[in-house]
Write an enzyme that holds these catalytic residues in place. Structure first.
Site, PDB file in Angstrom:
ATOM      1  N   HIS A   1       0.837  -1.205   0.000  1.00 23.97           N
ATOM      2  CA  HIS A   1       0.000   0.000   0.000  1.00 23.97           C
ATOM      3  C   HIS A   1       0.876   1.261   0.000  1.00 23.97           C
ATOM      4  O   HIS A   1       0.602   2.221  -0.699  1.00 23.97           O
ATOM      5  CB  HIS A   1      -0.877   0.061   1.265  1.00 23.97           C
TER       6      HIS A   1
ATOM      7  N   LYS B   1     -18.877  -4.801   8.920  1.00 26.31           N
ATOM      8  CA  LYS B   1     -17.671  -5.615   8.856  1.00 26.31           C
ATOM      9  C   LYS B   1     -16.752  -5.270  10.022  1.00 26.31           C
ATOM     10  O   LYS B   1     -16.313  -4.122  10.145  1.00 26.31           O
ATOM     11  CB  LYS B   1     -16.962  -5.321   7.522  1.00 26.31           C
TER      12      LYS B   1
ATOM     13  N   ARG C   1      -2.251  -5.878  -8.193  1.00 23.96           N
ATOM     14  CA  ARG C   1      -1.141  -6.812  -7.976  1.00 23.96           C
ATOM     15  C   ARG C   1      -1.067  -7.838  -9.094  1.00 23.96           C
ATOM     16  O   ARG C   1      -0.066  -7.978  -9.762  1.00 23.96           O
ATOM     17  CB  ARG C   1      -1.308  -7.526  -6.624  1.00 23.96           C
TER      18      ARG C   1
ATOM     19  N   SER D   1      -3.213  -7.734   3.181  1.00 20.57           N
ATOM     20  CA  SER D   1      -3.447  -7.521   4.616  1.00 20.57           C
ATOM     21  C   SER D   1      -3.895  -8.829   5.268  1.00 20.57           C
ATOM     22  O   SER D   1      -3.515  -9.131   6.406  1.00 20.57           O
ATOM     23  CB  SER D   1      -4.509  -6.445   4.824  1.00 20.57           C
TER      24      SER D   1
END
Ligand code: PNS
Length: 164
Positions: free
Chosen positions: A17, A41, A90, A128
Site C-alpha cells: 500500500h 464488517k 497486484r 493484509s
C-alpha cells in the site's frame, strides 16, 4: 489542484500500500488515504487504529492526508473535490473485482477517473489478510509492513491472546 483519493480497508496497511501511496503522491498535488468504515464488517484493527497508524507512517509526506469514510465512495470523492480514485493492482486475480468497481463508479460519476498503479514485483504477493494470518501464527512479517504495524500487530495479538 489535482486531488486523488486512495480508498481501502488498510487492515492493516502494508508496504505494498505504501509503495502505491508514495508513487501516486508524485502524480497528484494531494492524496487522501480514505479508510472505509463499514459498520457491518468487524476488522482486526478499529478504524481509529488504522487511521492513527496511517497518519504516523505518512507524516513525512506533506501531500498525503488520512481520513475515514462511510457510504458511497463516489460521494466521498466528490466531497473531497477530488478528480480520481487510486487503486493498486497486484495480479490478474485483482482485475475482475477492480474492473467491476471502476465501471460501477464510472456509471455513478463519469467525471471521476480510476487510476490503477501496478504493484512493484517485490510486493505482488502481499495482502493484509496474509499479513494477519502469518502474524497470528507467529511467522515473520519483517520488511513486509512498516515497523509500526509490526509493533501494533504484536500488541493486538498479545491482547487478544490474553482474552481482554
Ligand atoms: O481495500 P479494499 O477492501 O479492497 O477496498 C474496497 C473499497 C473501500 C475501495 C470498496 O469497498 C468501496 O469503494 N466501498 C465503498 C462502497 C461503494 O461506493 N460501493 C459502490 C461502488 S463499487
Amino acid at each position: 489542484m489535482r486531488i486523488g483519493v486512495y480508498p481501502g480497508s488498510f487492515d492493516p496497511v502494508t508496504n505494498g500500500h505504501l509503495d502505491i501511496l508514495e508513487r501516486s503522491s508524485k502524480l497528484f498535488d494531494r492524496v487522501v488515504v480514505a479508510v472505509i468504515h463499514n459498520p457491518q464488517k468487524r476488522g482486526f484493527f478499529t478504524i481509529e487504529e488504522r487511521v492513527d497508524i496511517l497518519k504516523n507512517i505518512t507524516s513525512h509526506n506533506p501531500k498525503v492526508s488520512v481520513d475515514s469514510f462511510s457510504g458511497l465512495l463516489m460521494d466521498y470523492v466528490k466531497n473531497q473535490g477530488a478528480q480520481a480514485v487510486i487503486r493498486g493492482l497486484r495480479a490478474v486475480s485483482d482485475f475482475d473485482y477492480e474492473m467491476q468497481m471502476a465501471l460501477m463508479n464510472n456509471k455513478l460519476s463519469p467525471e471521476i477517473e480510476t487510476i490503477f498503479i501496478i504493484s512493484c514485483p517485490q510486493y505482488i504477493y502481499l495482502s493484509s489478510t496474509k499479513i494477519k494470518e502469518v502474524a497470528i501464527l507467529g511467522g515473520c512479517i519483517h520488511g513486509l509492513v512498516p515497523s509500526l504495524v509490526e509493533e501494533r500487530l504484536k500488541e493486538k495479538i498479545k491482547l487478544l491472546g490474553s482474552g481482554s
